[in-house]
Scaffold this motif. Structure first.
Motif, PDB file in Angstrom:
ATOM      1  N   GLU A 145       0.668  11.518  -4.800  1.00  0.00           N
ATOM      2  CA  GLU A 145      -1.249  11.126  -5.235  1.00  0.00           C
ATOM      3  C   GLU A 145      -1.608  13.150  -5.033  1.00  0.00           C
ATOM      4  OE1 GLU A 145      -4.197   8.794  -5.865  1.00  0.00           O
ATOM      5  OE2 GLU A 145      -2.437   8.806  -4.930  1.00  0.00           O
TER       6      GLU A 145
ATOM      7  N   ARG B  23      -1.124   0.514  -8.667  1.00  0.00           N
ATOM      8  CA  ARG B  23      -1.907   0.998  -7.480  1.00  0.00           C
ATOM      9  C   ARG B  23      -2.775  -0.877  -7.237  1.00  0.00           C
ATOM     10  NH1 ARG B  23      -6.242   5.919  -8.868  1.00  0.00           N
ATOM     11  NH2 ARG B  23      -4.813   7.277  -7.627  1.00  0.00           N
TER      12      ARG B  23
ATOM     13  N   HIS C 199       5.296   4.478  -5.448  1.00  0.00           N
ATOM     14  CA  HIS C 199       4.309   3.237  -4.798  1.00  0.00           C
ATOM     15  C   HIS C 199       4.094   2.096  -5.589  1.00  0.00           C
ATOM     16  CE1 HIS C 199      -0.136   3.883  -4.542  1.00  0.00           C
ATOM     17  NE2 HIS C 199       0.330   5.146  -5.244  1.00  0.00           N
TER      18      HIS C 199
END
Length: 265
Positions: free
Chosen positions: A177, A221, A123
């Motif tokens: 994920e 996130r 991320h």
């Protein structure tokens, strides 16, 4: 013969007495050396005759035997003073299940930490790629109508390449994920198994690790979502700027507008 028996007593009665002699190994070595000296002297007939014929040598032998007795006595006394309890290992079914559940939680926590680290890094790289694309888009917006077709093409080649990188980074995020979600599920199951088997400490530690991992992933996130939001805003700004530029020029000059300006995004 009395001396020989005394030496034998030193060697067998004190040196190799009981299962706890390993606690006093250095003292036992002293007893062993004294006993070996006595036995060697008794085996040598010439030396026996010398000791028997000379009162001084006889007294010396007696002192040697007495010393070995004293050392042996001190070793035995030391062993009596040392408490020794034999602990019997618990091999019941409940104990074995509890230990196995602890091993499962350890493995699950390791899997969770590795997948969390991979997902956070993915991320982070995705957010960096988005910010790079946003910078390129803003640079393009400010240069609309000021570039030659060659410069326009060069800029769009860079933008397209950056979009490909953003797409690759997003795929990596989706892949990690999936692994991370599996790790979350495994940790939840292992924590429940540890609690049911009586290993409350392992259950508590696993739940704590779950909370920390979820907190870190949610934080990264949020950074990715903010970067995507900024990219969408930049895209809207680009479309608006292009519309203003097209409306500001004469319709006859549309043939001179680079193809990139007329594209549909």
């Amino acid at each position: 013969m009395q001396a020989f028996r005394n030496c034998g007593l030193c060697a067998s009665g004190n040196l190799f007495k009981g299962r706890t002699d390993f606690l006093v190994a250095r003292r036992n070595m002293s007893v062993l050396r004294l006993s070996a000296t006595c036995v060697q002297l008794l085996k040598d007939k010439t030396k026996i005759n010398v000791f028997c014929s000379s009162p001084a040598h006889h007294q010396r032998l007696l002192r040697l035997v007495a010393r070995s007795k004293a050392v042996a006595f001190s070793v035995s006394s030391g062993l009596c003073a040392v408490p020794f309890t034999q602990q019997v290992e618990n091999l019941s079914h409940e104990s074995l299940i509890c230990r196995a559940s602890c091993l499962v939680t350890d493995s699950a926590n390791t899997y969770l930490s590795q997948t969390t680290l991979a997902l956070v890094d993915a991320h982070t790289q995705y957010a960096k790629a988005l910010h790079t694309l946003i910078a390129l888009q803003k640079r393009y917006i400010t240069s609309i109508g000021k570039l030659t077709p060659a410069e326009e093409g060069s800029i769009w080649q860079v933008i397209i390449g950056q979009r490909v990188e953003v797409s690759d980074r997003l795929e990596a995020c989706k892949r990690f994920e999936s692994n991370w979600m599996n790790a979350i599920h495994i940790c939840e199951l292992s924590a429940e198994a540890a609690y049911n088997s009586g290993a409350e400490h392992a259950c508590t530690a696993t739940k704590t690790n779950l909370q920390v991992a979820q907190s870190k992933v949610e934080e990264i996130r949020k950074i990715s979502r903010e970067a995507k939001k900024k990219l969408a805003e930049t895209k809207a700004e680009e479309i608006q700027r292009m519309a203003e530029y097209v409306s500001s020029i004469d319709i006859n000059d549309l043939e001179d507008i680079p193809e990139a300006y007329l594209r549909e995004d």
